[in-house]
Design an enzyme around this catalytic site. Structure first.
Site, mmCIF file in Angstrom:
data_model
loop_
_atom_site.group_PDB
_atom_site.id
_atom_site.type_symbol
_atom_site.label_atom_id
_atom_site.label_comp_id
_atom_site.label_asym_id
_atom_site.label_seq_id
_atom_site.Cartn_x
_atom_site.Cartn_y
_atom_site.Cartn_z
ATOM 1 N N SER A 132 0.809 -1.221 0.000
ATOM 2 C CA SER A 132 0.000 0.000 0.000
ATOM 3 C C SER A 132 0.841 1.270 0.000
ATOM 4 C CB SER A 132 -0.901 0.024 1.251
ATOM 5 O OG SER A 132 -1.819 -1.034 1.227
ATOM 6 N N HIS A 183 -7.837 0.234 5.305
ATOM 7 C CA HIS A 183 -7.467 -1.152 5.607
ATOM 8 C C HIS A 183 -7.680 -1.502 7.085
ATOM 9 C CE1 HIS A 183 -6.155 -2.241 1.655
ATOM 10 N NE2 HIS A 183 -5.334 -1.204 1.581
#
Length: 267
Positions: free
Chosen positions: A132, A203
């Site tokens: 990410s 997330h």
């Protein structure tokens, strides 16, 4: 949810190229590396009334390790892996496609469905992690009220560098940069609550935990502009997703790996 591959209609593939928001797809050859390779997957979320328009899509790399750079995933020169030998599914790009639907968390549904689909197809997979970006880091640094002298010196040095940082520079500044990343990801808060970083909020809110920080992981212009190249692995541990999700929503707790906890405590 649909699998998008090289047999998908060209009109949809063209939209995948256009809508990719994290790691630019530089034409058809680049797209082929992401949808036609045996160790890569791309899944799209569609609505019945918009069959030719993906709402969101996620790109997945099948690996036998936790990657530490995005280049190792995107490179056309990488070694291909038999999917049956893969132990790890890496979610390396999630792109919302429809501006009018921004803020609706389709990604939550998509990730869970993709995990279930991958588990059915490849029962040998043990880990589900992300690669990410950290898009809010430099923005936060510009507005952070108090940074110590060492951090200020580091930021000045980083801003003086171009994308091709020397190994000597990286070695000299890795410890301090890692400390800054941990401070940002665990301590920096958004004015509306929760972590400052939008990808982290997404997330963690879906039940993942912060697994690993990767310095010098993205040498692209965007990667340097957002976070001096830092990327993060969030892990979706299937046994603790619901517990992490509840702890984050009800108490604001950020779950992280033992390594990150130790480094945070130390600094």
């Amino acid at each position: 949810m649909e699998v998008i591959n090289w047999s998908t209609p060209a009109a949809i593939l063209e939209k995948i190229i256009a809508y990719e928001a994290v790691h630019e797809i530089k034409g058809w050859d680049d797209l082929r590396l992401r949808v036609a390779e045996k160790d890569r997957r791309l899944y799209g979320f569609f609505h019945a009334s918009m069959r030719s328009e993906p709402l969101i899509f996620v790109e997945v790399a099948l690996t036998d390790h936790t990657p530490t750079t995005i280049e190792s995933i995107l490179s056309g020169e990488r070694e291909r892996l038999d999917p049956n030998e893969a132990t790890t599914a890496v979610f390396y790009s999630i792109s919302n496609c429809q501006a009018g639907l921004r803020g609706i968390s389709f990604g939550n549904f998509l990730i869970k469905q993709v995990v279930e689909e991958l588990k059915r197809e490849l029962p040998n997979l043990k880990r589900f992690i992300t690669m990410s970006p950290v898009p809010g880091l430099r923005k936060w640094v510009d507005t952070a009220p108090e940074l110590d002298e060492n951090t200020t010196t580091l930021i000045h040095a980083l801003n003086e560098q171009d994308r091709d940082m020397s190994e000597e520079f990286k070695n000299q500044n890795s410890t301090q940069l890692n400390r800054l990343a941990i401070q940002y990801l665990l301590d920096a808060k958004h004015k509306k609550g929760g972590p400052f970083d939008p990808v982290s909020r997404f997330h963690l809110g879906n039940g993942a935990h912060l697994e690993q920080i990767n310095l010098w992981a993205n040498s692209s212009e965007k990667g340097i502009a957002d976070s001096w190249g830092i990327m993060v692995n969030y892990e979706y541990d299937l046994k603790s997703i619901e517990k992490n999700h509840e702890a984050f929503l009800s108490e604001g707790k950020i779950k992280s790996s033992t390594t990150i906890k130790k480094l945070h405590k130390k600094h």
